[in-house]
Design a protein around this motif. Structure first.
Motif, PDB file in Angstrom:
ATOM      1  N   LEU A  66      41.315 -49.300  16.907  1.00  0.00           N
ATOM      2  CA  LEU A  66      41.485 -50.603  17.541  1.00  0.00           C
ATOM      3  C   LEU A  66      42.963 -50.972  17.454  1.00  0.00           C
ATOM      4  CD1 LEU A  66      38.357 -52.435  16.080  1.00  0.00           C
ATOM      5  CD2 LEU A  66      38.544 -51.004  18.126  1.00  0.00           C
ATOM      6  N   GLU A  67      43.611 -50.972  18.602  1.00  0.00           N
ATOM      7  CA  GLU A  67      45.047 -51.261  18.575  1.00  0.00           C
ATOM      8  C   GLU A  67      45.290 -52.763  18.476  1.00  0.00           C
ATOM      9  OE1 GLU A  67      47.337 -49.205  21.518  1.00  0.00           O
ATOM     10  OE2 GLU A  67      49.241 -49.888  20.679  1.00  0.00           O
ATOM     11  N   LEU A  68      46.351 -53.118  17.785  1.00  0.00           N
ATOM     12  CA  LEU A  68      46.732 -54.516  17.612  1.00  0.00           C
ATOM     13  C   LEU A  68      48.185 -54.701  18.014  1.00  0.00           C
ATOM     14  CD1 LEU A  68      45.383 -55.370  14.061  1.00  0.00           C
ATOM     15  CD2 LEU A  68      44.633 -56.400  16.213  1.00  0.00           C
ATOM     16  N   ASP A  69      48.526 -55.919  18.353  1.00  0.00           N
ATOM     17  CA  ASP A  69      49.934 -56.261  18.570  1.00  0.00           C
ATOM     18  C   ASP A  69      50.115 -57.662  18.002  1.00  0.00           C
ATOM     19  OD1 ASP A  69      52.513 -56.046  19.398  1.00  0.00           O
ATOM     20  OD2 ASP A  69      52.121 -56.621  21.477  1.00  0.00           O
ATOM     21  N   PHE A  85      34.472 -57.060  16.188  1.00  0.00           N
ATOM     22  CA  PHE A  85      34.671 -56.255  17.399  1.00  0.00           C
ATOM     23  C   PHE A  85      33.994 -54.904  17.245  1.00  0.00           C
ATOM     24  CE2 PHE A  85      36.935 -53.598  20.421  1.00  0.00           C
ATOM     25  CZ  PHE A  85      37.079 -54.436  21.506  1.00  0.00           C
ATOM     26  N   LYS A 128      30.507 -52.840  11.550  1.00  0.00           N
ATOM     27  CA  LYS A 128      30.357 -51.575  10.824  1.00  0.00           C
ATOM     28  C   LYS A 128      31.681 -50.948  10.393  1.00  0.00           C
ATOM     29  CE  LYS A 128      27.541 -49.756  14.014  1.00  0.00           C
ATOM     30  NZ  LYS A 128      26.597 -48.871  14.715  1.00  0.00           N
ATOM     31  N   ARG A 152      35.927 -64.110  21.910  1.00  0.00           N
ATOM     32  CA  ARG A 152      34.801 -63.250  21.494  1.00  0.00           C
ATOM     33  C   ARG A 152      35.161 -61.780  21.634  1.00  0.00           C
ATOM     34  NH1 ARG A 152      31.421 -65.772  24.515  1.00  0.00           N
ATOM     35  NH2 ARG A 152      31.326 -64.373  26.288  1.00  0.00           N
ATOM     36  N   ARG A 153      35.845 -61.446  22.711  1.00  0.00           N
ATOM     37  CA  ARG A 153      36.194 -60.036  22.961  1.00  0.00           C
ATOM     38  C   ARG A 153      37.575 -59.690  22.404  1.00  0.00           C
ATOM     39  NH1 ARG A 153      31.440 -58.723  22.763  1.00  0.00           N
ATOM     40  NH2 ARG A 153      30.094 -59.515  24.423  1.00  0.00           N
ATOM     41  N   PHE A 154      38.122 -60.582  21.607  1.00  0.00           N
ATOM     42  CA  PHE A 154      39.405 -60.397  20.911  1.00  0.00           C
ATOM     43  C   PHE A 154      40.519 -59.898  21.841  1.00  0.00           C
ATOM     44  CE2 PHE A 154      41.344 -58.976  16.544  1.00  0.00           C
ATOM     45  CZ  PHE A 154      42.363 -59.911  16.730  1.00  0.00           C
ATOM     46  N   GLY A 158      44.464 -58.669  20.178  1.00  0.00           N
ATOM     47  CA  GLY A 158      43.454 -57.769  19.616  1.00  0.00           C
ATOM     48  C   GLY A 158      43.400 -56.473  20.415  1.00  0.00           C
ATOM     49  N   PRO A 159      42.376 -55.650  20.150  1.00  0.00           N
ATOM     50  CA  PRO A 159      42.294 -54.335  20.804  1.00  0.00           C
ATOM     51  C   PRO A 159      42.291 -54.425  22.333  1.00  0.00           C
ATOM     52  CG  PRO A 159      40.681 -54.507  19.039  1.00  0.00           C
ATOM     53  CD  PRO A 159      41.299 -55.857  19.171  1.00  0.00           C
ATOM     54  N   THR A 160      41.552 -55.375  22.876  1.00  0.00           N
ATOM     55  CA  THR A 160      41.482 -55.469  24.343  1.00  0.00           C
ATOM     56  C   THR A 160      42.782 -56.011  24.909  1.00  0.00           C
ATOM     57  OG1 THR A 160      40.282 -57.489  23.833  1.00  0.00           O
ATOM     58  CG2 THR A 160      39.006 -55.663  24.692  1.00  0.00           C
ATOM     59  N   SER A 214      45.754 -55.882  23.508  1.00  0.00           N
ATOM     60  CA  SER A 214      46.801 -54.882  23.319  1.00  0.00           C
ATOM     61  C   SER A 214      46.721 -53.801  24.379  1.00  0.00           C
ATOM     62  CB  SER A 214      46.651 -54.186  21.955  1.00  0.00           C
ATOM     63  OG  SER A 214      46.835 -55.098  20.930  1.00  0.00           O
ATOM     64  N   ARG A 217      37.840 -37.672  27.489  1.00  0.00           N
ATOM     65  CA  ARG A 217      39.072 -37.727  26.710  1.00  0.00           C
ATOM     66  C   ARG A 217      40.002 -36.591  27.130  1.00  0.00           C
ATOM     67  NH1 ARG A 217      37.373 -37.409  21.153  1.00  0.00           N
ATOM     68  NH2 ARG A 217      36.648 -39.556  21.364  1.00  0.00           N
ATOM     69  N   SER A 264      37.797 -43.961  27.697  1.00  0.00           N
ATOM     70  CA  SER A 264      36.392 -44.339  27.785  1.00  0.00           C
ATOM     71  C   SER A 264      35.930 -44.865  26.435  1.00  0.00           C
ATOM     72  CB  SER A 264      35.554 -43.128  28.172  1.00  0.00           C
ATOM     73  OG  SER A 264      35.634 -42.152  27.146  1.00  0.00           O
ATOM     74  N   ARG A 265      34.767 -45.454  26.422  1.00  0.00           N
ATOM     75  CA  ARG A 265      34.240 -45.970  25.160  1.00  0.00           C
ATOM     76  C   ARG A 265      32.732 -45.776  25.122  1.00  0.00           C
ATOM     77  NH1 ARG A 265      35.893 -49.696  21.045  1.00  0.00           N
ATOM     78  NH2 ARG A 265      34.050 -50.664  20.158  1.00  0.00           N
ATOM     79  N   ASP A 289      29.190 -46.697  23.741  1.00  0.00           N
ATOM     80  CA  ASP A 289      28.478 -47.766  23.040  1.00  0.00           C
ATOM     81  C   ASP A 289      27.116 -47.213  22.652  1.00  0.00           C
ATOM     82  OD1 ASP A 289      27.151 -49.934  22.081  1.00  0.00           O
ATOM     83  OD2 ASP A 289      27.668 -51.288  23.728  1.00  0.00           O
ATOM     84  N   SER A 311      25.342 -48.522  20.167  1.00  0.00           N
ATOM     85  CA  SER A 311      24.686 -49.541  19.356  1.00  0.00           C
ATOM     86  C   SER A 311      23.236 -49.670  19.819  1.00  0.00           C
ATOM     87  CB  SER A 311      25.403 -50.879  19.519  1.00  0.00           C
ATOM     88  OG  SER A 311      25.153 -51.400  20.813  1.00  0.00           O
ATOM     89  N   ARG A 365      28.458 -56.828  28.148  1.00  0.00           N
ATOM     90  CA  ARG A 365      29.577 -56.807  27.221  1.00  0.00           C
ATOM     91  C   ARG A 365      30.797 -56.166  27.897  1.00  0.00           C
ATOM     92  NH1 ARG A 365      28.201 -53.455  21.994  1.00  0.00           N
ATOM     93  NH2 ARG A 365      26.718 -55.141  21.599  1.00  0.00           N
ATOM     94  N   LEU A 401      34.676 -57.176  29.088  1.00  0.00           N
ATOM     95  CA  LEU A 401      35.870 -56.433  28.705  1.00  0.00           C
ATOM     96  C   LEU A 401      36.662 -55.983  29.930  1.00  0.00           C
ATOM     97  CD1 LEU A 401      34.392 -54.145  25.886  1.00  0.00           C
ATOM     98  CD2 LEU A 401      35.864 -56.131  25.575  1.00  0.00           C
TER      99      LEU A 401
END
Lengths: 672, 672
Positions: free
Chosen positions: A83-86, A253, A257, B37-39, B58-60, B62, B579, B585-586, B588, B590, B600, B604
């Motif tokens: 999870l990238e941050l800035d 996010f 987990k 919510r989605r940071f 946050g990750p999104t 950034s 990749r 890609s991500r 999910d 869950s 969700r 994003l």
């Protein structure tokens, strides 16, 4: 058919000598001149006289840095879904108070009492004592330079001020004492350094003046936020705290987990007392940091198998504490199995980092993992390894891989009262033996008044083993609790009871441990430049930077053999085709000779060069040159671009390219 | 053959409604909740209570920012071979003294005399007067809200403190006076604002207390470099000065020729008095700046033709000075031909920027180019246009395109005595009429003493037209020279002679002019989020961010219809394939329902989603979902990945994808 006129339209290949990268001894002066001439980097505000420890990256340095960071992002963030941050550079002082930086992120400095010149106290002691030892050896006629280097090269060389040795013989006891002091130089507090300075009459070597008592100097740049001057801020000394204060959001996010990792690339600042050594000790620098959050009871890593065979060069702590520096080659798997490296996750990142540094071109023979010794490590750290890279400045820490345990999340959680913890639903409930703390509320409040809540919360937040100690002490009549205000408060059995209880838990709650690989990008970049640099055997002035194409600022040079207009049009056409394919290329249509253009691009580290000649117009062919060997191939324009694309992407190497294109001899057939 | 069992192994397609992005009115509160919510971003040090004007991505956020910057780098730096720089944030005070920032980069602030609350003086006046006008209209029963918005929305809305209007009727003359004051609010100096405050009895609207005289507050964060406290530094308020101080090296890198451009992406800082409005007015922000150096006599651009047909929405200065805000649609070519835009190079960058903003997803209907009015522009600027983007905060400047003339290079050159000039060898020598300055050295030295050299150099450095003025004045007995110390010195004909001479020149020397496109990345990013946001017609709570795939944080979601182990293994296999192709890609995996996972990822902004069901195991097929339409296609895994790759690269669009893959109905044939 070969016709004379056709042959004359082609260009001669360079005089090819076998590559000999060690024909000339490394010469830092020539490298420095190259780096300045090709604007890799330069002192910031140079036209204003500059300021020590601040550097600007020019076009080549910026591109090299951007490519290193891009490779880093792919190797870590993309590959492992981090999870990238800035986060902000300007940091509220409270945050850095909690992390310990406001109180402890300092060096000891002392001043020449007459001139005011400032020294880092440990560096001064070190430089002066080393010079005295050297002078002693000269006086004794002992030629022990090599041994001194061997012992001293590790950490000494990177710091010391250059002090001229004077051949004066010392007492044998003084030699032993100095050597003992130097071996422990990183262990002394400021007052202890002050004592050493007074006892051994250490003075400013340039002026002979006395120096003042060491005083602490905090290395953070301070500023005020907002117009009132009441909100104090610091420029962050690392990006890590920006991760930790966002932990709750990151965890959410990630669906609550662990394990997962956050990553950040960004600028940090350290107001060094006396920065030297170019890019290696600077006041503003780019870092790339990963904070990997794991269950403290399970530091296994799901992809450990992928790196278990990676070979590391290890310098473990016990070897160092014996005063030795020899390294051991060992696989990541073995190092973890033998418990030399504390756990799988830490081992995983050591392996991944070894692979990353090799990928971008660091010489594996000049890279080692040095473990922190017990006295060197932060008190909370479980284990810590530095990737050190050897350059003309000695062995320099470029990447730190530390297991920071639960320290950071715990202190921020205690200070802010935010639960920075993971809740894990248990498949089957468990019964747990705990220690329950109860208070005599009234007596407790009477005794501690306004501090009562703080002390209560501190007690309730303690781990079981700490509580057990307090319980044991209470049996003997009294104990004490150290609180976040730094003070200890005495407690007695009439105020606090600690009793064992058994509870059934459906949810396990824990503070994750943090494994942190932290990269100093400028240090890696500079080391890479030294490792890549060599000069052609026939001419020491013809420098080459053998940067791997993954990080080379420009991947392909495009030139013509003459200033002919048709040829010039052709190179711009090829440039457009390369741009379409995403290949960073550069046209050189200056009037310089082709040899000069090649030489210039050798200095820029450009791995490939395409040359357009008159045959290009007739046959649609161009030649492709490889930087290190200066070997040339020839083929149709589209085929050559395909090959360059594959080379740049690392799909093929030069020998693969040689199978796809013809060798070029400088004379070629032209079909009429 | 269709078998019931086969059909049951597939997953239902979503209820498809035609896309209606305007079914719900824009609701900032729901968007803000989504972004938190989605940071995408959050207040920095939120767990410590935060500090106004500082935000963490946050990750999104950034990833979105990284993708915008990557697109920017390709669109400008790579496409135009710009020279990228990475210069320090910490800047020597001398540099910013020369640029004028130390003296002039300030806002006027005043304080509530009782509570100490701080206001930006112009914002306070504006907010109070607007509230009075609104109250007046209410008292008069006039429903003129729409008109007020129309007039005020431009710049007013972005600043004003929310002041409650009270229905009190004003004198007609007061209404006229207030309206006149508001129209010119950007023109007043601090003392003038103080006069207005006193005359119109403007007070803190919350407390009713008087406010103090406006005082200047410099917006730069200040710090000290090094341990002595003697070297003053500021955090840069823009990256531009880092380009200018490196100009000599850049010019050399470019073989001494103009035009060329330097470019830099980096953090800058402004210590705003009272930051509001989320990401739009912050104390720390990422900028992307280009400094394009041109010959002042030739501001043509070689690639102008490529953008001449790009349509701009212009709001020229003369329209604004008439108090109107209506815009005109015009091509770049016409705007330059009609001299509305000063020159080709400026026009070129306006066109390129229009294309860039459209490419990353800014709505062209909510974007305009507003020209600076004469009184608004820096005194040295030749022309200046802001790309303003409309959001719920009004029209906000997001990109400034200014012709800074030779100002910056000249002042740095004068201050440092470094020649920041271009030397151009002339094909044929030219004879030039010049003015030669000669001094009576002795008398001059006697009169000015230590200032003599400075005054001499100033005179020698003056342009011809300025010298002509001084010459004309000297004829009348005396003139004066303004020097870099801010003082004017009187000179007389006995000290200085200025005579016309004719010289033959082989080299032309000039200071390049600078055209500067400067991007506020956070402002663009936030505007883009507003422009991309809508909610599904059937459910206002189901938000979607229709980010173009070039900037979307994640390009493709990979999910299964169930928690089956074989299916889960399949999505990780697909993830690896993606990749390898470089598709972000991500997975999910869950336990949420597939509908929840889609929802969700709509939030994003993930444009595509691949779903694995039991048919995937049997047939090797997966489905591909498009975010906005929720339409689904089906195909072999490799084919779907090919299509996703082409979609992400922008080679095909969804209708192109529909030609390569079959439509998916939720029921599919399974060959037994």
């Amino acid at each position: 058919m070969v016709s004379a006129s056709a042959a004359s339209t082609s260009h001669p290949s360079e005089l090819q000598a076998p590559i000999n990268k060690t024909a000339h001894e490394f010469d830092k002066t020539t490298l420095d001149a190259l780096l300045a001439r090709r604007f890799f980097f330069a002192p910031a505000f140079e036209i204003y006289g500059g300021v020590a420890g601040l550097y600007d990256y020019g076009p080549t340095g910026s591109a090299l840095q951007a490519n290193i960071l891009d490779a880093w992002r792919k190797h870590y963030i993309i590959e492992e879904d981090m999870l990238e941050l800035d986060t902000t550079i300007m940091t509220l002082s409270d945050v850095l108070k909690t992390s310990g930086h406001v109180d402890k992120f300092a060096d000891w400095m002392c001043k020449d009492v007459q001139t005011g010149e400032i020294f880092r106290a440990d560096h001064l002691v070190e430089a002066v004592l080393e010079a005295r030892l050297k002078g002693d050896k000269e006086a004794r006629g002992v030629k022990e330079e090599a041994v001194v280097e061997e012992e001293g090269a590790d950490k000494k060389k990177k710091k010391k001020k250059n002090v001229k040795a004077v051949a004066i013989k010392l007492e044998d006891s003084a030699v032993a004492e100095y050597e003992n002091l130097l071996a422990q130089i990183d262990n002394y507090t400021g007052p202890e350094l002050g004592e050493i300075i007074r006892k051994h009459n250490i003075r400013n070597p340039d002026t002979g003046n006395e120096v003042s008592e060491p005083v602490e100097f905090n290395l953070m740049f301070e500023s005020n936020i907002g117009p009132t001057g009441q909100i104090k801020g610091y420029l962050r000394p690392e990006t890590a705290q920006g991760h930790f204060v966002n932990f709750a959001r990151l965890l959410e996010f990630n669906n609550g987990k662990v394990p997962f990792a956050s990553a950040q690339i960004g600028r940090s600042f350290r107001n060094e007392i006396a920065p030297r050594q170019g890019l290696l000790r600077v006041r503003e620098f780019t870092m790339a940091e990963i904070e990997h959050y794991v269950d403290p009871l399970d530091k296994k890593h799901a992809r450990f198998n992928e790196v278990k065979d990676v070979l590391l060069t290890l310098l473990p702590k016990d070897v160092q504490t014996e005063g030795r520096t020899e390294t051991t080659q060992m696989t990541v798997g073995d190092a973890v199995a033998k418990k030399i490296v504390d756990n799988e996750t830490l081992g995983y990142f050591l392996g991944r980092t070894q692979l990353f540094l090799e990928k971008i071109g660091i010489d594996p023979k000049r890279m080692r993992c040095r473990q922190h010794m017990a006295n060197e490590m932060a008190h909370y750290a479980a284990d810590c390894w530095d990737f050190e890279i050897q350059s003309s400045y000695g062995w320099i820490e470029c990447v730190g891989c530390a297991d920071r345990s639960a320290y950071d999340l715990t202190v921020h959680s205690v200070r802010t009262k935010q639960p920075l913890r993971v809740q894990q639903r248990l498949e089957t409930p468990v019964t747990v033996d705990k220690l329950e703390v109860t208070f005599d509320a009234k007596a407790f409040g009477m005794k501690f008044k306004k501090d009562a809540t703080m002390i209560k919360e501190t007690l309730l937040g303690l781990e079981k083993d700490k509580l057990q100690c307090i319980k044991d002490e209470l049996v003997n009549g009294s104990s004490s609790v150290k609180c976040s205000d730094g003070k200890s408060y005495d407690i007695t059995p009439d105020l606090v009871k600690i009793e064992p209880i058994t509870v059934t838990e459906h949810v396990r709650e824990f503070t994750p441990n943090v494994i942190e690989p932290s990269f100093g990008v400028g240090r890696i970049l500079y080391s890479l430049l030294e490792h890549s640099y060599w000069a052609r055997e026939q001419d020491k002035a013809r420098g080459v930077l053998s940067l791997p194409s993954v990080v080379a600022p420009i991947k392909c040079l495009i030139v013509t053999i003459s200033q002919d207009n048709e040829l010039r049009a052709k190179i711009h056409e090829i440039s457009r085709l390369m741009r379409k394919r995403g290949i960073a290329s550069r046209v050189d249509d200056s009037s310089a000779s082709i040899g000069k253009k090649y030489a210039r691009n050798d200095e820029l580290g450009t791995p490939f060069g395409c040359t357009v000649d008159f045959a290009s117009l007739k046959n649609g062919t161009i030649t492709l040159r490889e930087r290190d060997s200066t070997a040339q191939l020839i083929g149709k324009i589209e085929d050559v671009i395909d090959v360059v694309d594959a080379l740049v992407k690392g799909i093929i190497d030069w020998s693969g390219a040689s199978q796809k294109l013809e060798a070029y001899s400088g004379v070629q057939d032209v079909e009429e």
